[in-house]
Enzyme design. Structure first.
Site, PDB file in Angstrom:
ATOM      1  N   TYR A  18       0.834  -1.201   0.000  1.00 27.47           N
ATOM      2  CA  TYR A  18       0.000   0.000   0.000  1.00 27.47           C
ATOM      3  C   TYR A  18       0.875   1.260   0.000  1.00 27.47           C
ATOM      4  O   TYR A  18       2.059   1.203   0.332  1.00 27.47           O
ATOM      5  CB  TYR A  18      -0.923  -0.025   1.237  1.00 27.47           C
ATOM      6  CG  TYR A  18      -2.114   0.889   1.091  1.00 27.47           C
ATOM      7  CD1 TYR A  18      -2.987   0.771   0.018  1.00 27.47           C
ATOM      8  CD2 TYR A  18      -2.368   1.893   2.030  1.00 27.47           C
ATOM      9  CE1 TYR A  18      -4.070   1.615  -0.118  1.00 27.47           C
ATOM     10  CE2 TYR A  18      -3.464   2.736   1.909  1.00 27.47           C
ATOM     11  CZ  TYR A  18      -4.301   2.597   0.829  1.00 27.47           C
ATOM     12  OH  TYR A  18      -5.375   3.437   0.699  1.00 27.47           O
ATOM     13  N   ASN A 117     -20.847  -3.623  -6.916  1.00 23.54           N
ATOM     14  CA  ASN A 117     -21.242  -4.310  -5.681  1.00 23.54           C
ATOM     15  C   ASN A 117     -20.206  -4.146  -4.576  1.00 23.54           C
ATOM     16  O   ASN A 117     -20.373  -4.690  -3.492  1.00 23.54           O
ATOM     17  CB  ASN A 117     -21.465  -5.802  -5.949  1.00 23.54           C
ATOM     18  CG  ASN A 117     -20.223  -6.492  -6.477  1.00 23.54           C
ATOM     19  OD1 ASN A 117     -19.428  -5.882  -7.189  1.00 23.54           O
ATOM     20  ND2 ASN A 117     -20.043  -7.749  -6.150  1.00 23.54           N
ATOM     21  N   SER A 118     -19.118  -3.398  -4.842  1.00 25.97           N
ATOM     22  CA  SER A 118     -18.117  -3.164  -3.792  1.00 25.97           C
ATOM     23  C   SER A 118     -18.722  -2.251  -2.731  1.00 25.97           C
ATOM     24  O   SER A 118     -19.795  -1.668  -2.936  1.00 25.97           O
ATOM     25  CB  SER A 118     -16.881  -2.501  -4.403  1.00 25.97           C
ATOM     26  OG  SER A 118     -17.215  -1.208  -4.880  1.00 25.97           O
ATOM     27  N   VAL A 120     -17.620   0.680  -1.880  1.00 29.22           N
ATOM     28  CA  VAL A 120     -17.703   2.017  -2.484  1.00 29.22           C
ATOM     29  C   VAL A 120     -18.883   2.063  -3.456  1.00 29.22           C
ATOM     30  O   VAL A 120     -19.676   3.013  -3.443  1.00 29.22           O
ATOM     31  CB  VAL A 120     -16.401   2.388  -3.241  1.00 29.22           C
ATOM     32  CG1 VAL A 120     -16.536   3.749  -3.906  1.00 29.22           C
ATOM     33  CG2 VAL A 120     -15.203   2.386  -2.300  1.00 29.22           C
ATOM     34  N   TYR A 209     -10.171   4.951  -8.749  1.00 25.76           N
ATOM     35  CA  TYR A 209      -9.917   4.956  -7.301  1.00 25.76           C
ATOM     36  C   TYR A 209      -9.495   3.588  -6.802  1.00 25.76           C
ATOM     37  O   TYR A 209      -9.090   3.434  -5.651  1.00 25.76           O
ATOM     38  CB  TYR A 209     -11.149   5.455  -6.529  1.00 25.76           C
ATOM     39  CG  TYR A 209     -12.328   4.506  -6.578  1.00 25.76           C
ATOM     40  CD1 TYR A 209     -13.218   4.534  -7.649  1.00 25.76           C
ATOM     41  CD2 TYR A 209     -12.531   3.572  -5.564  1.00 25.76           C
ATOM     42  CE1 TYR A 209     -14.290   3.653  -7.703  1.00 25.76           C
ATOM     43  CE2 TYR A 209     -13.597   2.695  -5.608  1.00 25.76           C
ATOM     44  CZ  TYR A 209     -14.473   2.732  -6.677  1.00 25.76           C
ATOM     45  OH  TYR A 209     -15.530   1.853  -6.735  1.00 25.76           O
ATOM     46  N   MET A 212      -8.653  -3.252  -8.739  1.00 29.12           N
ATOM     47  CA  MET A 212      -8.904  -4.629  -8.306  1.00 29.12           C
ATOM     48  C   MET A 212      -8.395  -5.672  -9.300  1.00 29.12           C
ATOM     49  O   MET A 212      -8.004  -6.759  -8.902  1.00 29.12           O
ATOM     50  CB  MET A 212     -10.402  -4.850  -8.044  1.00 29.12           C
ATOM     51  CG  MET A 212     -10.982  -4.107  -6.859  1.00 29.12           C
ATOM     52  SD  MET A 212     -10.170  -4.310  -5.272  1.00 29.12           S
ATOM     53  CE  MET A 212     -10.379  -6.029  -4.916  1.00 29.12           C
ATOM     54  N   PHE A 234      -8.327   9.411  -7.656  1.00 22.05           N
ATOM     55  CA  PHE A 234      -8.756   9.931  -6.354  1.00 22.05           C
ATOM     56  C   PHE A 234      -8.286   8.999  -5.245  1.00 22.05           C
ATOM     57  O   PHE A 234      -8.384   7.773  -5.371  1.00 22.05           O
ATOM     58  CB  PHE A 234     -10.287  10.068  -6.285  1.00 22.05           C
ATOM     59  CG  PHE A 234     -10.752  10.561  -4.948  1.00 22.05           C
ATOM     60  CD1 PHE A 234     -10.556  11.898  -4.588  1.00 22.05           C
ATOM     61  CD2 PHE A 234     -11.322   9.703  -4.016  1.00 22.05           C
ATOM     62  CE1 PHE A 234     -10.940  12.364  -3.335  1.00 22.05           C
ATOM     63  CE2 PHE A 234     -11.703  10.160  -2.755  1.00 22.05           C
ATOM     64  CZ  PHE A 234     -11.511  11.488  -2.422  1.00 22.05           C
ATOM     65  N   TRP A 235      -7.806   9.613  -4.152  1.00 19.62           N
ATOM     66  CA  TRP A 235      -7.410   8.849  -2.962  1.00 19.62           C
ATOM     67  C   TRP A 235      -7.926   9.596  -1.735  1.00 19.62           C
ATOM     68  O   TRP A 235      -7.515  10.728  -1.476  1.00 19.62           O
ATOM     69  CB  TRP A 235      -5.880   8.710  -2.906  1.00 19.62           C
ATOM     70  CG  TRP A 235      -5.392   7.792  -1.823  1.00 19.62           C
ATOM     71  CD1 TRP A 235      -6.041   6.727  -1.284  1.00 19.62           C
ATOM     72  CD2 TRP A 235      -4.127   7.865  -1.155  1.00 19.62           C
ATOM     73  NE1 TRP A 235      -5.271   6.123  -0.322  1.00 19.62           N
ATOM     74  CE2 TRP A 235      -4.089   6.797  -0.224  1.00 19.62           C
ATOM     75  CE3 TRP A 235      -3.023   8.708  -1.252  1.00 19.62           C
ATOM     76  CZ2 TRP A 235      -2.990   6.573   0.605  1.00 19.62           C
ATOM     77  CZ3 TRP A 235      -1.930   8.487  -0.427  1.00 19.62           C
ATOM     78  CH2 TRP A 235      -1.912   7.420   0.479  1.00 19.62           C
TER      79      TRP A 235
HETATM   80  N1  LIG Z   1      -8.893   5.629  -3.720  1.00 20.30           N
HETATM   81  C1  LIG Z   1      -9.589   5.668  -2.577  1.00 20.30           C
HETATM   82  O1  LIG Z   1      -9.652   6.666  -1.882  1.00 20.30           O
HETATM   83  C2  LIG Z   1     -10.309   4.430  -2.163  1.00 20.30           C
HETATM   84  C3  LIG Z   1     -11.215   4.467  -1.107  1.00 20.30           C
HETATM   85  C4  LIG Z   1     -11.916   3.296  -0.799  1.00 20.30           C
HETATM   86  C5  LIG Z   1     -11.670   2.134  -1.489  1.00 20.30           C
HETATM   87  N2  LIG Z   1     -10.728   2.146  -2.475  1.00 20.30           N
HETATM   88  C6  LIG Z   1     -10.430   0.954  -3.276  1.00 20.30           C
HETATM   89  O2  LIG Z   1     -11.622   0.586  -3.915  1.00 20.30           O
HETATM   90  C7  LIG Z   1     -11.608  -0.817  -4.100  1.00 20.30           C
HETATM   91  C8  LIG Z   1     -12.892  -1.390  -3.511  1.00 20.30           C
HETATM   92  O3  LIG Z   1     -12.891  -1.219  -2.116  1.00 20.30           O
HETATM   93  P1  LIG Z   1     -14.138  -1.721  -1.253  1.00 20.30           P
HETATM   94  O4  LIG Z   1     -13.852  -1.569   0.182  1.00 20.30           O
HETATM   95  O5  LIG Z   1     -15.347  -1.100  -1.811  1.00 20.30           O
HETATM   96  O6  LIG Z   1     -14.046  -3.273  -1.652  1.00 20.30           O
HETATM   97  P2  LIG Z   1     -14.987  -4.521  -1.406  1.00 20.30           P
HETATM   98  O7  LIG Z   1     -16.259  -4.103  -0.778  1.00 20.30           O
HETATM   99  O8  LIG Z   1     -14.152  -5.560  -0.769  1.00 20.30           O
HETATM  100  O9  LIG Z   1     -15.300  -4.975  -2.907  1.00 20.30           O
HETATM  101  C9  LIG Z   1     -14.316  -5.436  -3.764  1.00 20.30           C
HETATM  102  C10 LIG Z   1     -14.856  -5.313  -5.170  1.00 20.30           C
HETATM  103  O10 LIG Z   1     -13.849  -5.619  -6.124  1.00 20.30           O
HETATM  104  C11 LIG Z   1     -14.354  -6.543  -7.071  1.00 20.30           C
HETATM  105  N3  LIG Z   1     -13.246  -7.347  -7.569  1.00 20.30           N
HETATM  106  C12 LIG Z   1     -12.405  -8.119  -6.864  1.00 20.30           C
HETATM  107  N4  LIG Z   1     -11.476  -8.657  -7.664  1.00 20.30           N
HETATM  108  C13 LIG Z   1     -11.757  -8.216  -8.916  1.00 20.30           C
HETATM  109  C14 LIG Z   1     -11.168  -8.441 -10.193  1.00 20.30           C
HETATM  110  N5  LIG Z   1     -10.079  -9.222 -10.339  1.00 20.30           N
HETATM  111  N6  LIG Z   1     -11.728  -7.834 -11.261  1.00 20.30           N
HETATM  112  C15 LIG Z   1     -12.812  -7.072 -11.133  1.00 20.30           C
HETATM  113  N7  LIG Z   1     -13.405  -6.806  -9.944  1.00 20.30           N
HETATM  114  C16 LIG Z   1     -12.884  -7.384  -8.855  1.00 20.30           C
HETATM  115  C17 LIG Z   1     -15.372  -7.347  -6.289  1.00 20.30           C
HETATM  116  O11 LIG Z   1     -16.278  -7.908  -7.203  1.00 20.30           O
HETATM  117  P3  LIG Z   1     -16.723  -9.455  -7.187  1.00 20.30           P
HETATM  118  O12 LIG Z   1     -17.946  -9.519  -6.339  1.00 20.30           O
HETATM  119  O13 LIG Z   1     -17.009  -9.673  -8.628  1.00 20.30           O
HETATM  120  O14 LIG Z   1     -15.589 -10.261  -6.648  1.00 20.30           O
HETATM  121  C18 LIG Z   1     -16.011  -6.248  -5.450  1.00 20.30           C
HETATM  122  O15 LIG Z   1     -16.958  -5.527  -6.213  1.00 20.30           O
HETATM  123  C19 LIG Z   1     -10.331  -1.336  -3.454  1.00 20.30           C
HETATM  124  O16 LIG Z   1      -9.334  -1.399  -4.451  1.00 20.30           O
HETATM  125  C20 LIG Z   1      -9.996  -0.245  -2.468  1.00 20.30           C
HETATM  126  O17 LIG Z   1      -8.636  -0.213  -2.119  1.00 20.30           O
HETATM  127  C21 LIG Z   1     -10.066   3.258  -2.822  1.00 20.30           C
END
Ligand SMILES: NC(=O)c1ccc[n+]([C@@H]2O[C@H](COP(=O)([O-])OP(=O)(O)OC[C@H]3O[C@@H](n4cnc5c(N)ncnc54)[C@H](OP(=O)(O)O)[C@@H]3O)[C@@H](O)[C@H]2O)c1
Length: 299
Positions: A18, A117-118, A120, A209, A212, A234-235
Site C-alpha cells: 500500500y 457491488n463493492s 464504495v 480509485y 482490483m 482519487f485517494w
Molecule cells: N482511492 C480511494 O480513496 C479508495 C477508497 C476506498 C476504497 N478504495 C479501493 O476501492 C476498491 C474497492 O474497495 P471496497 O472496500 O469497496 O471493496 P470490497 O467491498 O471488498 O469490494 C471489492 C470489489 O472488487 C471486485 N473485484 C475483486 N477482484 C476483482 C477483479 N479481479 N476484477 C474485477 N473486480 C474485482 C469485487 O467484485 P466481485 O464480487 O465480482 O468479486 C467487489 O466488487 C479497493 O481497491 C480499495 O482499495 C479506494
C-alpha cells in the site's frame, strides 16, 4: 473500539504494497468506530461517552483499545447504526467526494461505475439515488447474478449490467433512453475501465480509485483526441490529509452522510460480523472473490 471492517487497502497494507505503511510492529486496520472512555485534561472537543470514527488512515483499528490524539477522531451521532458508523469513514466518503468534486451533475444525469457491488459501489448507488443521478452499474457475471442485481436495485441502482453486456452493441439502446454518462468511476482497471471510457460523453471524466484487476488503464487515443475525455485519480486519504487543518469540508461531508443514514437513504454495505478473535477466518473470507460481503471485526 467497537467494530472495524477489513477493507482491501488493509490487506494491501499487511502485504506491504500500500501507499502508506506503518512502522513495525503495527496493528492492522484503518477504519472503525469506538467510544471515548477517558480524555486528557487538555482535550476540548471530545468527552467520555462520545461515539467516534477515525479522521485518518494508519491508526490500526483491529484492537480493543487505543490512546490517540484528539485530532485523530471525529465525533459521529451515537444513534446511527454501529455498522454504518464502522464503515462510514472510507467508502461513503470516497463515494461522496467522487460524486461532488469532478463533474457537476444535475438530477437526471447519469454516471457509470464498475465493481458496483463493492463497498464504495454500494455507497455510490445510494448517494447518487439521493441526488437524483441515474446509475449504470457494472458487475462481474456470477451464478447468482439475478440475486445481486435485485440487491443493487433495492439500494437504488437504475441499471445493472455485466462486464460482457457492456461490450454489446445493445448498449446503444440504453442511451436512447438515458443520457450518456459524464462521470465514470473505475475500481477495476484493465478492459473494464476501457469499456466504460467508450460510453462516456464528450469531455466527461473517468476517476480511477481502485485497481482490483491489477491491470493498467488503457485509454483509446480517440477518447482523448475526439472526445477530450479527462482521466483522473482519487485517494480519500490524500483528501483527508489535505483537509485536516480546515475541518469545514470534512464536517459538512460527515454531517451530510449521517443525515442520509438517519433518513434511511444510506445503509451499511452487506456485512458479516465476526468476533475479533476470529480474525484469521475473517481475513481469509475478505480475500475471496464474488462474496459481495464485507467482514467486520467486532470487539
Ligand atoms: N482511492 C480511494 O480513496 C479508495 C477508497 C476506498 C476504497 N478504495 C479501493 O476501492 C476498491 C474497492 O474497495 P471496497 O472496500 O469497496 O471493496 P470490497 O467491498 O471488498 O469490494 C471489492 C470489489 O472488487 C471486485 N473485484 C475483486 N477482484 C476483482 C477483479 N479481479 N476484477 C474485477 N473486480 C474485482 C469485487 O467484485 P466481485 O464480487 O465480482 O468479486 C467487489 O466488487 C479497493 O481497491 C480499495 O482499495 C479506494
Amino acid at each position: 473500539m467497537l467494530a472495524a471492517p477489513i477493507n482491501p487497502a488493509d490487506i494491501n497494507m499487511v502485504q506491504g504494497t500500500y501507499a502508506i505503511l506503518p512502522d513495525l510492529p503495527a496493528v492492522g486496520g484503518n477504519e472503525g468506530v469506538g467510544d471515548v472512555l477517558e480524555v486528557g485534561s487538555n482535550v476540548a472537543s471530545l468527552r467520555p461517552g462520545d461515539r467516534v470514527i477515525l479522521a485518518d488512515a494508519g491508526l490500526g483499528t483491529w484492537r480493543t483499545e487505543a490512546v490517540v490524539s484528539e485530532e485523530a477522531l471525529l465525533r459521529v451521532p451515537a444513534d446511527i447504526p454501529l455498522l454504518c458508523a464502522a464503515t462510514l469513514g472510507v467508502n461513503p466518503c470516497t463515494a461522496y467526494r467522487m460524486l461532488h468534486d469532478f463533474e457537476v451533475l444535475e438530477p437526471g444525469d447519469s454516471l457509470i461505475q464498475n465493481a458496483a457491488n463493492s463497498g464504495v459501489g454500494q455507497a455510490v448507488i445510494q448517494l447518487a439515488a439521493a441526488l437524483g443521478f441515474q446509475t449504470i452499474n457494472v458487475v462481474r457475471d456470477r451464478p447468482n447474478l439475478q440475486e445481486l442485481v435485485n440487491r443493487l436495485k433495492a439500494l437504488g441502482a437504475d441499471h445493472v449490467l455485466t462486464e460482457e453486456m457492456l461490450r454489446k452493441p445493445e448498449m446503444k439502446d440504453l442511451f436512447k433512453r438515458i443520457p450518456r454518462p459524464r462521470l465514470a468511476l473505475n475500481c477495476v482497471g484493465g478492459k473494464s475501465a476501457t469499456e466504460m471510457l467508450r460510453h462516456l460523453q464528450s469531455a466527461g471524466t473517468m476517476v480511477t480509485y481502485g485497481g482490483m484487476a491489477k491491470q493498467p488503464v488503457t485509454v483509446p487515443v480517440s477518447s482523448l483526441i475526439f472526445k477530450d475525455i479527462k482521466v483522473r485519480g482519487f485517494w480519500v486519504t490524500q483528501w483527508k490529509r489535505a483537509n485536516a487543518q480546515n475541518k469545514e469540508e470534512m464536517n459538512k461531508m460527515i454531517l451530510d452522510l449521517c443525515r442520509l443514514i438517519s433518513a434511511g437513504k444510506l445503509a451499511a454495505p452487506a456485512c458479516l460480523e465476526r468476533p475479533l478473535e476470529d480474525y484469521k477466518v475473517a481475513l481469509e473470507a475478505s480475500m475471496k472473490p464474488y462474496s459481495s460481503t464485507k467482514q467486520i471485526l467486532t470487539m
